[in-house]
Design an enzyme around this catalytic site. Structure first.
Site, PDB file in Angstrom:
ATOM      1  N   THR A 169      -4.618   8.888  -1.931  1.00 13.83           N
ATOM      2  CA  THR A 169      -4.694   8.545  -0.504  1.00 13.83           C
ATOM      3  C   THR A 169      -3.723   9.408   0.292  1.00 13.83           C
ATOM      4  O   THR A 169      -4.059   9.925   1.364  1.00 13.83           O
ATOM      5  CB  THR A 169      -4.418   7.048  -0.284  1.00 13.83           C
ATOM      6  OG1 THR A 169      -5.372   6.309  -1.060  1.00 13.83           O
ATOM      7  CG2 THR A 169      -4.580   6.651   1.169  1.00 13.83           C
ATOM      8  N   GLU A 217       0.822  -1.220   0.000  1.00 11.23           N
ATOM      9  CA  GLU A 217       0.000   0.000   0.000  1.00 11.23           C
ATOM     10  C   GLU A 217       0.851   1.264   0.000  1.00 11.23           C
ATOM     11  O   GLU A 217       0.374   2.333  -0.345  1.00 11.23           O
ATOM     12  CB  GLU A 217      -0.929   0.018   1.226  1.00 11.23           C
ATOM     13  CG  GLU A 217      -2.099  -0.929   1.137  1.00 11.23           C
ATOM     14  CD  GLU A 217      -3.195  -0.430   0.222  1.00 11.23           C
ATOM     15  OE1 GLU A 217      -2.934  -0.293  -0.976  1.00 11.23           O
ATOM     16  OE2 GLU A 217      -4.306  -0.187   0.711  1.00 11.23           O
TER      17      GLU A 217
HETATM   18  N1  HSE Z   1      -7.569   4.092   6.149  1.00 10.26           N
HETATM   19  C1  HSE Z   1      -7.079   4.596   4.901  1.00 10.26           C
HETATM   20  C2  HSE Z   1      -7.365   6.074   4.834  1.00 10.26           C
HETATM   21  C3  HSE Z   1      -7.780   3.901   3.778  1.00 10.26           C
HETATM   22  O1  HSE Z   1      -8.484   6.460   5.137  1.00 10.26           O
HETATM   23  O2  HSE Z   1      -6.462   6.847   4.500  1.00 10.26           O
HETATM   24  C4  HSE Z   1      -7.322   4.335   2.425  1.00 10.26           C
HETATM   25  O3  HSE Z   1      -8.125   3.689   1.449  1.00 10.26           O
END
Ligand code: HSE
Length: 331
Positions: A193, A130
């Site tokens: 993100t 990720e």
């Molecule tokens: N928990 C992560 C965020 C998920 O909200 O940044 C990203 O898909």
């Protein structure tokens, strides 16, 4: 001997309100398909895809996962990773995580090291992938894509002194739970993100922490019921007073989309993962409730109108939780 393994892994929604970076749920909506093929050592790791994704294995989620797993296990063979993307990338549906999870399962299966890759170790490697899109490792989406259902991850506690062991639990979810996802047709930055993590407040009010904690623990308490969990009580606790208020500014029309979803009968509505998709939850047939069955289509139309008020078109996807990934071919 198996030379090639194809895995389908589901998309997911992360956070589910109060569970930032901790909660995830696999969605029966879109599935990425990854084929991992064993090659000679000189081949190295190569990504093949006709989709618009990075082909450099160091910049591709699945490439990072393969590298990390093979390095840990001392595997010196080469691999070709062929990726068919179906999960829309950059819209908060766990697109990179679906490829990461599928690749992790493919590598484990191909090299017959499944028993060495304990599930939690596999999660560590898939989460590492990720980094390619988020800048930092996070495990909520990958855990959902790897294990299916609703997941809780805790990267802060390492069981058995294994620094690569991420504590994870997967819970079955009520059969009557439905999700309505509105995917806005807006352009998103390449490392979306990372961008949407940059707006999260560094300091938060103590009472807000308590509220999020209360909602998050109540959701888990509901799923831990011995008799079937009540989807309405689960959904009603999907409330986030910390991250959603900061991130909603990045989503045109968010307040209206949410209000419309709730007015149309949804139990909850929040940002899906890092956005910009918005996700509504509802229990179609809540246990012991005399509430009229709620119409998912009506909620979808209401959310579409909400986005329209901000002059944004959107796709509506109505789905159930997914049971998880599947190996669909061995050759
Ligand atoms: N928990 C992560 C965020 C998920 O909200 O940044 C990203 O898909």
């Amino acid at each position: 001997m198996v030379k090639s393994v194809t895995v389908r892994a589901p998309c997911s929604t992360a956070n589910l309100g109060p569970g930032f970076d901790v909660f995830g749920m696999a969605l029966d909506a879109f599935y990425d398909e990854v084929t991992v093929t064993k090659k000679p050592k000189s081949f190295g790791i190569k990504i093949v895809s006709s989709d618009d994704i990075p082909l450099d294995p160091k910049k591709n989620t699945a490439g990072l996962v393969a590298e990390s797993m093979m390095k840990e296990q001392g595997i010196s063979d080469g691999v070709e990773i062929s990726i068919k993307k179906n999960v829309p990338a950059g819209y908060g549906m766990g697109s990179s995580a679906a490829s990461a999870a599928a690749c992790a399962i493919g590598i484990a299966e191909l090299f017959q090291y499944t028993k060495h890759f304990e599930e939690e170790g596999m999660l560590y490697h898939a989460g590492y992938g990720e980094k390619a899109s988020a800048g930092t490792a996070h495990y909520d989406n990958v855990a959902a894509s790897l294990f299916g259902g609703f997941v809780v991850v805790n990267p802060y506690v390492h069981l058995y002194h294994n620094p690569n062991g991420i504590t994870v639990r997967s819970f079955p979810v009520p059969n009557s739970l439905r999700m309505v996802v509105a995917i806005p047709k807006i352009s998103v930055p390449k490392q979306k993100t990372k961008a949407s993590r940059s707006v999260i407040p560094k300091n938060v009010k103590f009472s807000d922490v308590v509220q999020n904690l209360a909602c998050a623990t109540q959701m888990i308490a509901e799923l831990s019921q011995r008799k079937e969990a009540n989807g309405l009580r689960f959904g009603a606790n999907i409330l986030d007073v910390i991250v959603e208020p900061a991130r909603k500014k990045l989503i045109p029309g968010f307040d209206k989309v949410k209000k419309n979803a709730l007015d149309a009968g949804a139990d909850a509505c929040t940002i899906s993962g890092a956005g910009p998709s918005v996700i509504a939850f509802l229990d179609e047939h809540p246990n012991g409730s005399d509430r009229e069955p709620v119409n998912t289509k009506r909620i979808g139309e209401a959310m579409k109108k909400g986005f329209k008020s901000a002059k944004v078109d959107c796709d509506i996807v109505i789905c159930k939780p997914s049971k998880g990934p599947k190996i669909i071919r061995r050759k």
